[in-house]
Design a protein around this motif. Structure first.
Motif, PDB file in Angstrom:
ATOM      1  N   VAL A   1       0.845  -1.199   0.000  1.00 53.75           N
ATOM      2  CA  VAL A   1       0.000   0.000   0.000  1.00 53.75           C
ATOM      3  C   VAL A   1       0.879   1.248   0.000  1.00 53.75           C
TER       4      VAL A   1
ATOM      5  N   THR B   1       1.939   6.709   3.915  1.00 48.79           N
ATOM      6  CA  THR B   1       0.914   7.550   4.540  1.00 48.79           C
ATOM      7  C   THR B   1       1.480   8.896   5.002  1.00 48.79           C
TER       8      THR B   1
ATOM      9  N   GLN C   1      -4.208   8.605  -4.608  1.00 48.28           N
ATOM     10  CA  GLN C   1      -3.265   7.518  -4.359  1.00 48.28           C
ATOM     11  C   GLN C   1      -3.873   6.397  -3.540  1.00 48.28           C
ATOM     12  N   PHE C   2      -4.980   6.678  -2.875  1.00 48.25           N
ATOM     13  CA  PHE C   2      -5.500   5.716  -1.915  1.00 48.25           C
ATOM     14  C   PHE C   2      -6.777   5.051  -2.422  1.00 48.25           C
TER      15      PHE C   2
ATOM     16  N   PRO D   1      -8.775   1.379   1.888  1.00 47.78           N
ATOM     17  CA  PRO D   1      -8.535   2.269   3.032  1.00 47.78           C
ATOM     18  C   PRO D   1      -9.840   2.687   3.692  1.00 47.78           C
TER      19      PRO D   1
ATOM     20  N   LEU E   1      -2.598   4.452   8.309  1.00 45.46           N
ATOM     21  CA  LEU E   1      -3.831   4.178   7.587  1.00 45.46           C
ATOM     22  C   LEU E   1      -4.279   2.745   7.877  1.00 45.46           C
TER      23      LEU E   1
ATOM     24  N   TRP F   1      -6.585  -0.441   6.666  1.00 45.06           N
ATOM     25  CA  TRP F   1      -7.137  -1.002   5.437  1.00 45.06           C
ATOM     26  C   TRP F   1      -8.055  -2.174   5.758  1.00 45.06           C
TER      27      TRP F   1
END
Length: 343
Positions: free
Chosen positions: A194, A197, A221-222, A244, A306, A308
């Protein structure tokens, strides 16, 4: 060491197989090459993360995975970990013969072990002549160690000696680690990467005591990322997807307040936090921090983590959820006192 344990320990470093009988060729494998089942072989470029790769019988499709130097693996938010080892197809009859006979001829494992091996795989107790008469009708299965888990004690749990499984038949009941769509999903979890952050701050770099500092991430990006793991010779696969769901801000000091007070910024419409814009100086940021004390000659280590949500689907099954994963990054924040001017 018991004979079975010695057999397993020797075989655990077996080469990654070329499945001629299954019409699937794994690049770079040579009998007796010493490559372990956990070693990844890459098709299409050694350093690309956006390609398929093989780890023994398992093929990983990372084309929808996160990439870039700052990307990293998620860590389970619980004590759960992917399996340290598993069983999967490894040899055709000819390949097992090519692997074992040089070991026997070297005599390095001792006469007793060699005799037991020959009795098991050649003399009909229970297999005869490496099952050559079943060529193309099944596979020799063996243990693999999951990438990154080589030193884990759990990697020794797969201590069953090499065994045969006919095409279309399930593996023996005493092999709970035999590869399934669910195990493939867990192996794919181990391959998820991933984005970093590191958050954007306003003010950037240096802020002031008691000044609300806005924090946000580039929502573009997320997006959800996924990895598909498959065993082509068995016709099974699983896709593990990470999405996310929230960002937690840790200011790096107790002398601070976060926005919101919990420090957890929810994902709102695909957006994480809100970019600062001119005219918002008197507003409370939806995601951010306010430092109450100067960092002096140093800086605070703000950490953004973050979370997920992770779920999977697989061949013949709707799948389900896997433990949430987290990935974080730290960055320096300099906090200065507001200078007053006496007139």
């Amino acid at each position: 060491m018991p004979a079975v344990a010695r057999i397993s320990a020797c075989v655990a470093i077996a080469a990654v197989a070329v499945w001629a009988s299954g019409s699937v060729a794994w690049a770079g494998w040579k009998p007796g090459s010493g490559k372990s089942g956990s070693e990844t072989q890459v098709h299409g470029g050694e350093h690309s993360q956006k390609i398929s790769a093989t780890a023994g019988a398992v093929v990983f499709d990372r084309s929808k995975n996160g990439s870039g130097e700052s990307a990293g693996p998620v860590a389970s938010a619980t004590t759960w970990t992917p399996p340290a080892c598993y069983y999967a197809p490894k040899y055709s009859p000819a390949e097992l013969k090519a692997y074992l006979e040089p070991i026997w001829e070297a005599g390095s494992t001792g006469y007793e072990w060699e005799a037991q091996q020959r009795d098991r795989y050649v003399n009909g107790h229970p297999y005869k002549d490496f099952n050559k008469d079943k060529a193309g009708k099944g596979y020799w299965w063996d243990s693999y160690v999951t990438a990154g888990r080589e030193g884990d004690p759990g990697a020794l749990d797969c201590d069953k000696p090499i065994f045969w499984v006919d095409k279309g038949d399930p593996p023996p009941a005493d092999t709970p680690q035999a590869v399934t769509p669910e195990i493939l999903a867990e192996l794919a979890y181990n391959e998820i990467r991933v984005p970093s952050t590191k958050v954007t701050l306003a003010p950037a770099g240096t802020t002031k005591v008691n000044l609300p500092t806005w924090a946000w991430l580039d929502g573009a990006q997320f997006k959800p990322v996924s990895v598909t793991a498959s065993v082509p010779v068995l016709g099974i696969s699983a896709t593990t997807t990470a999405e996310p769901i929230s960002l937690k801000i840790d200011p790096g000091t107790s002398d601070a307040e976060t926005y919101p007070a919990s420090g957890v910024c929810p994902i709102d419409g695909g957006r994480i936090g809100e970019p600062y814009a001119k005219g918002k100086a008197n507003e409370t940021p939806p995601c951010g921090v306010k430092y109450l004390r100067s960092s002096g000659n140093g800086s605070y280590q703000l950490r953004a983590t973050l979370t997920w949500k992770i779920h999977w689907t697989g061949t013949g099954t709707p799948g389900g959820d896997l433990p949430e994963g987290t990935f974080g990054a730290s960055q320096d924040v300099v906090v200065q006192e507001i200078q007053s001017v006496n007139r």
